[in-house]
Scaffold this active site. Sequence first.
Site, PDB file in Angstrom:
ATOM      1  N   GLU A  83      11.902  40.953  29.036  1.00  0.00           N
ATOM      2  CA  GLU A  83      10.593  41.371  28.896  1.00  0.00           C
ATOM      3  C   GLU A  83       9.482  40.002  28.250  1.00  0.00           C
ATOM      4  OE1 GLU A  83       9.931  44.523  25.833  1.00  0.00           O
ATOM      5  OE2 GLU A  83       8.077  44.912  26.718  1.00  0.00           O
TER       6      GLU A  83
ATOM      7  N   PHE B   4      16.223  52.952  33.324  1.00  0.00           N
ATOM      8  CA  PHE B   4      17.417  52.489  34.039  1.00  0.00           C
ATOM      9  C   PHE B   4      17.162  52.341  35.564  1.00  0.00           C
ATOM     10  CE2 PHE B   4      21.455  52.484  30.740  1.00  0.00           C
ATOM     11  CZ  PHE B   4      21.060  51.801  30.662  1.00  0.00           C
TER      12      PHE B   4
ATOM     13  N   HIS C  17      15.101  54.653  20.469  1.00  0.00           N
ATOM     14  CA  HIS C  17      14.595  54.251  21.790  1.00  0.00           C
ATOM     15  C   HIS C  17      14.914  56.176  21.820  1.00  0.00           C
ATOM     16  CE1 HIS C  17      13.789  54.013  25.840  1.00  0.00           C
ATOM     17  NE2 HIS C  17      14.894  53.248  26.161  1.00  0.00           N
TER      18      HIS C  17
ATOM     19  N   CYS D 132      13.872  55.714  31.630  1.00  0.00           N
ATOM     20  CA  CYS D 132      13.096  55.795  29.802  1.00  0.00           C
ATOM     21  C   CYS D 132      11.468  54.815  30.412  1.00  0.00           C
ATOM     22  CB  CYS D 132      14.037  53.860  29.144  1.00  0.00           C
ATOM     23  SG  CYS D 132      15.594  54.555  28.537  1.00  0.00           S
TER      24      CYS D 132
ATOM     25  N   LYS E 162      10.350  50.953  19.118  1.00  0.00           N
ATOM     26  CA  LYS E 162      10.943  51.375  18.729  1.00  0.00           C
ATOM     27  C   LYS E 162      12.277  51.185  17.583  1.00  0.00           C
ATOM     28  CE  LYS E 162      11.826  52.005  23.302  1.00  0.00           C
ATOM     29  NZ  LYS E 162      10.719  51.149  24.269  1.00  0.00           N
TER      30      LYS E 162
ATOM     31  N   HIS F 116       8.400  47.345  25.414  1.00  0.00           N
ATOM     32  CA  HIS F 116       9.286  48.408  25.855  1.00  0.00           C
ATOM     33  C   HIS F 116      10.324  48.125  24.591  1.00  0.00           C
ATOM     34  CE1 HIS F 116      11.578  50.798  27.837  1.00  0.00           C
ATOM     35  NE2 HIS F 116      12.797  49.980  28.100  1.00  0.00           N
TER      36      HIS F 116
END
Lengths: 79, 412
Positions: free
Chosen positions: B315, B400, B341, B164, B336, B304
């Site tokens: 975050e 990830f 996502h 991502c 998002k 994010h």
Amino acid sequence: MEVNEVFDKVKNLFVDELGIEAEKVTMEAKLEEDLDIDSLGIVEVVMAFEDEFEIEIDDEELTDVGTVGQAVNLLHSKL
Amino acid sequence: MSKRRVVITGLGTINPIANNVSDTWNGLINGQSGIGSITSFDTSDLPVSFAGEVKNFDANEYMGKQQARKLDKSSQLSIFATEEALKDANLNTEERLGPNVGIVFGTGIGGIGSTEQAVRTFDERGASRINPLAITQLMPNSSTGQVAIKYGIEGPSLTITTACAASANAVGEAKNMIQNGIVDMVIAGGTESGTTAMTIGAFAQIRALSTNNENPKEACKPFDKDRDGFVMGEGSTVLVMESEESAINRGAEIYGYVAGYGATTDAFHITAPAEGGKGAVVAMRKAIADAGLTIDEVDYINAHGTSTPANDKNETAAIKTVFGERAYEIDISSTKSMTGHLLGGGGAFEAMVSVLTLKNGVIPPTINLNNPDEECDLKYTPNNAIKKELSTAMSNSFGFGGHNGVLVFKKN
């Protein structure tokens, strides 16, 4: 099966399966130059022929096939 | 010698909200969700039945069936977005772009839909019936190659697969390529079309996805106390990036500057962020320093903000560590909440949002943020856009694998 019947089936395959414009598919049409079928596309075409006509085509048999007409004649000879 | 400045001169996108930049922007500032029940496959065996799908896109109609069937959807979307970006940058899409133009694309899982199809064919009909195009569709660099072929991009090419963070890394690496004088222009972007039954099932298995099947549009709620996971999205976004000199010489309109890039790796866990967002902290600091800014000069953060319990908490902690007390003053939002996502396509999309935010002076909201979480207590622009003149923006992307990619943009 007559040659013209084989041609009709081949044309339908090209149009329906591969998305090629119908008016481009003539006996004289060159597979690579006129129909934009590259080396990967040829493998697809062979698979489609094998499924449609229930035959097997060896790679060597394709050496001289460069046009729709030559493909139709090859198929016709195998039926 | 001062570094070359890097500008954005073209944008293109296709995503769950809309199929062009202007409708996407209008959707974002109006808080429009692109998420809904999945229409492209049967979800009856899946624990999650919704996603952010691209709508009203018929590849056969767009590029002709003969071409469309050769490409995985992730590549079809890439070409669609690139076409808009190149035209927007006033480049001739009929001419080859040539060797002084590079391409850097990011994707998380490449042609996963084509992979699944090939496996099904192999299982059902054997090796001799596998689509001969399967490899060229499923390889993650397929979009990069297909876009390069279509537009004659002959400079360096890279495909980045840092999950991502992939297309944030793509924009960052493109910036460095231009800044270092390797080429004058790079087509940078990201793409993803991973909304398949298998991937939804697999992401659900690791409890990463929201299961709010009853209210898809309200499911993605970054920083909200009731958030329960991310929502899969698909799409592609492409940026035309070039040296400022190149843009001026050809009279191109400049959206804004890609000024800073920071990339780090958590080296901690394959899915979980490091406690307190340790890797993210360093990436943000590096990006700010690379842009020649101080922490007092960052005006907006496109977070994010995935809507997973772990990301949003960590975050937030990372932003506080970087900015100290100032963290509470910075405007933040997670778009998002509206797109879902976009995985490997997310970084490029959010880079686009960041420069449009600066250019237009409007901060898009974080929708579905109704119940504040004590661990997420910053200014997330809940539910309504804010008009505000801003000079700088930062965009966070974490993937990830522990990959962190942070970009900093300047208006001037």
